[in-house]
Design a protein around this motif. Structure first.
Motif, PDB file in Angstrom:
ATOM      1  N   TRP A  79       0.854  -1.192   0.000  1.00 51.47           N
ATOM      2  CA  TRP A  79       0.000   0.000   0.000  1.00 51.47           C
ATOM      3  C   TRP A  79       0.888   1.239   0.000  1.00 51.47           C
ATOM      4  O   TRP A  79       1.778   1.369   0.849  1.00 51.47           O
ATOM      5  CB  TRP A  79      -0.877   0.057   1.257  1.00 51.47           C
ATOM      6  CG  TRP A  79      -1.922  -0.998   1.366  1.00 51.47           C
ATOM      7  CD1 TRP A  79      -2.135  -2.053   0.529  1.00 51.47           C
ATOM      8  CD2 TRP A  79      -2.905  -1.106   2.413  1.00 51.47           C
ATOM      9  NE1 TRP A  79      -3.183  -2.813   0.978  1.00 51.47           N
ATOM     10  CE2 TRP A  79      -3.675  -2.258   2.138  1.00 51.47           C
ATOM     11  CE3 TRP A  79      -3.199  -0.351   3.543  1.00 51.47           C
ATOM     12  CZ2 TRP A  79      -4.728  -2.670   2.947  1.00 51.47           C
ATOM     13  CZ3 TRP A  79      -4.241  -0.751   4.357  1.00 51.47           C
ATOM     14  CH2 TRP A  79      -5.009  -1.906   4.063  1.00 51.47           C
ATOM     15  N   PHE A  80       0.643   2.138  -0.946  1.00 51.68           N
ATOM     16  CA  PHE A  80       1.277   3.454  -0.913  1.00 51.68           C
ATOM     17  C   PHE A  80       0.491   4.311   0.075  1.00 51.68           C
ATOM     18  O   PHE A  80      -0.688   4.584  -0.151  1.00 51.68           O
ATOM     19  CB  PHE A  80       1.222   4.118  -2.298  1.00 51.68           C
ATOM     20  CG  PHE A  80       2.173   3.520  -3.297  1.00 51.68           C
ATOM     21  CD1 PHE A  80       3.488   3.954  -3.386  1.00 51.68           C
ATOM     22  CD2 PHE A  80       1.750   2.527  -4.175  1.00 51.68           C
ATOM     23  CE1 PHE A  80       4.372   3.424  -4.312  1.00 51.68           C
ATOM     24  CE2 PHE A  80       2.625   1.981  -5.109  1.00 51.68           C
ATOM     25  CZ  PHE A  80       3.940   2.428  -5.177  1.00 51.68           C
ATOM     26  N   THR A 122      -1.102   3.070 -10.165  1.00 56.62           N
ATOM     27  CA  THR A 122      -1.206   1.673  -9.715  1.00 56.62           C
ATOM     28  C   THR A 122      -2.477   0.981 -10.197  1.00 56.62           C
ATOM     29  O   THR A 122      -2.734  -0.156  -9.811  1.00 56.62           O
ATOM     30  CB  THR A 122      -1.193   1.624  -8.167  1.00 56.62           C
ATOM     31  OG1 THR A 122      -2.225   2.490  -7.658  1.00 56.62           O
ATOM     32  CG2 THR A 122       0.147   2.095  -7.620  1.00 56.62           C
ATOM     33  N   ALA A 173      -1.097   8.686  -7.438  1.00 58.94           N
ATOM     34  CA  ALA A 173      -0.712   7.346  -6.968  1.00 58.94           C
ATOM     35  C   ALA A 173      -1.738   6.306  -7.426  1.00 58.94           C
ATOM     36  O   ALA A 173      -1.384   5.200  -7.842  1.00 58.94           O
ATOM     37  CB  ALA A 173      -0.570   7.342  -5.452  1.00 58.94           C
ATOM     38  N   ARG A 174      -3.022   6.693  -7.398  1.00 56.74           N
ATOM     39  CA  ARG A 174      -4.080   5.766  -7.873  1.00 56.74           C
ATOM     40  C   ARG A 174      -3.906   5.473  -9.362  1.00 56.74           C
ATOM     41  O   ARG A 174      -4.011   4.337  -9.805  1.00 56.74           O
ATOM     42  CB  ARG A 174      -5.468   6.388  -7.644  1.00 56.74           C
ATOM     43  CG  ARG A 174      -5.904   6.337  -6.204  1.00 56.74           C
ATOM     44  CD  ARG A 174      -7.437   6.309  -6.102  1.00 56.74           C
ATOM     45  NE  ARG A 174      -7.827   6.222  -4.707  1.00 56.74           N
ATOM     46  CZ  ARG A 174      -8.361   7.222  -4.011  1.00 56.74           C
ATOM     47  NH1 ARG A 174      -8.616   8.384  -4.584  1.00 56.74           N
ATOM     48  NH2 ARG A 174      -8.687   7.071  -2.744  1.00 56.74           N
ATOM     49  N   VAL A 213      -3.479   2.051  -2.795  1.00 54.86           N
ATOM     50  CA  VAL A 213      -3.178   3.400  -2.326  1.00 54.86           C
ATOM     51  C   VAL A 213      -4.039   3.679  -1.094  1.00 54.86           C
ATOM     52  O   VAL A 213      -5.215   3.320  -1.068  1.00 54.86           O
ATOM     53  CB  VAL A 213      -3.483   4.423  -3.449  1.00 54.86           C
ATOM     54  CG1 VAL A 213      -3.279   5.841  -2.964  1.00 54.86           C
ATOM     55  CG2 VAL A 213      -2.577   4.148  -4.646  1.00 54.86           C
TER      56      VAL A 213
END
Length: 201
Positions: free
Chosen positions: A45-46, A74, A70-71, A82
Motif C-alpha cells: 500500500w502506498f 497503480t 498514486a491511484r 493506495v
C-alpha cells in the motif's frame, strides 16, 4: 537479518510504503512491485502523507492530487494499492501512530514497513522506534552510501536487493518546471493528470 525471498509457510504480509509521492514515479513503483513479488509481502500500500514532519511544506502538491496520481499509477497492478489513512489522522502524523491505527482498522492483516536504507540509518530519531521494531518487520531497499550495518542482524529487519533507480520527485518537479520531457520516468496516466492540472509548473 532475514532472507527476503518468499516462503510459502509464513503468513503473508501487507507492506506499507509511506511517502509524499510528490509526484509518484517509476522509482517508487519498481520498489513497490519488487517488494510485492520477491519478498514475503503479499501486497504493498502506498500511504500518501499529507505532510512529513521532517520535510518543508513548500513545494508540496495538494494531497488529493498526489493521492490521485498514486491511484492512476497503480490502477493496473492489483497487488499495489493506495491509502489516504493519514489524511484523517491528527497532524503531523507519525508512522508509529498510523501503524497502530491501521492495525485497529484491519485486525485481520499483518502490516510491515517499507523504507530506504537512508531512513533506516536514522531510525533511532523516529518517534517510538522501538515499538515499531517490536510490532512490525521492516523491509529495507538499498540507497547509495547508506550504512545500515548496525541493523544487519536485527530480527525485525529484512534487507532486500531491490533494484535501485536514481530518480527523485525533486528531479521530476524541476524537469516539469523547465518544460523537459519526463516520459519513461513517470507513468503516462500521471503525466496526463499533471498536464491537465498544470502541476509543478
Amino acid at each position: 537479518m532475514q532472507h527476503e525471498l518468499k516462503t510459502e509457510n509464513r503468513k503473508l504480509i501487507t507492506g506499507l510504503f509511506f511517502g509524499s509521492f510528490n509526484p509518484i514515479h517509476l522509482g517508487h513503483l519498481v520498489i513497490a512491485n519488487y517488494m510485492a513479488n520477491y519478498t514475503d509481502l503479499k501486497e504493498v500500500w502506498f500511504v500518501v502523507s499529507p505532510h512529513n514532519p521532517l520535510k518543508q511544506k513548500a513545494g508540496l502538491a495538494d494531497m488529493y492530487d498526489r493521492l490521485e496520481m498514486a491511484r492512476l499509477a497503480t490502477e493496473n497492478a492489483p497487488h499495489l494499492k493506495v491509502s489516504n489513512i493519514e489524511f484523517k489522522l491528527p497532524q503531523p502524523s507519525y508512522t508509529v501512530d498510523t501503524m497502530a491505527h491501521l492495525k485497529e482498522k484491519h485486525p485481520e492483516k499483518e502490516f510491515a514497513l517499507i523504507m530506504g536504507a537512508d531512513n533506516l540509518a536514522s531510525l533511532k530519531k523516529w518517534k517510538n522506534y522501538e515499538v515499531l521494531l517490536q510490532n512490525h518487520q521492516i523491509f529495507v531497499y538499498p540507497r547509495p552510501n547508506a550504512d545500515v550495518s548496525e541493523w544487519e542482524n536485527h530480527p525485525s529487519i529484512v534487507i532486500t536487493q531491490t533494484p535501485q533507480m536514481d530518480i527523485s520527485s525533486t528531479f521530476i518537479r524541476q524537469a516539469v518546471k523547465q518544460q523537459k520531457s519526463i516520459q519513461f520516468l513517470v507513468p503516462d496516466a500521471v503525466i496526463d493528470f499533471m498536464d491537465k492540472k498544470s502541476l509543478y509548473r
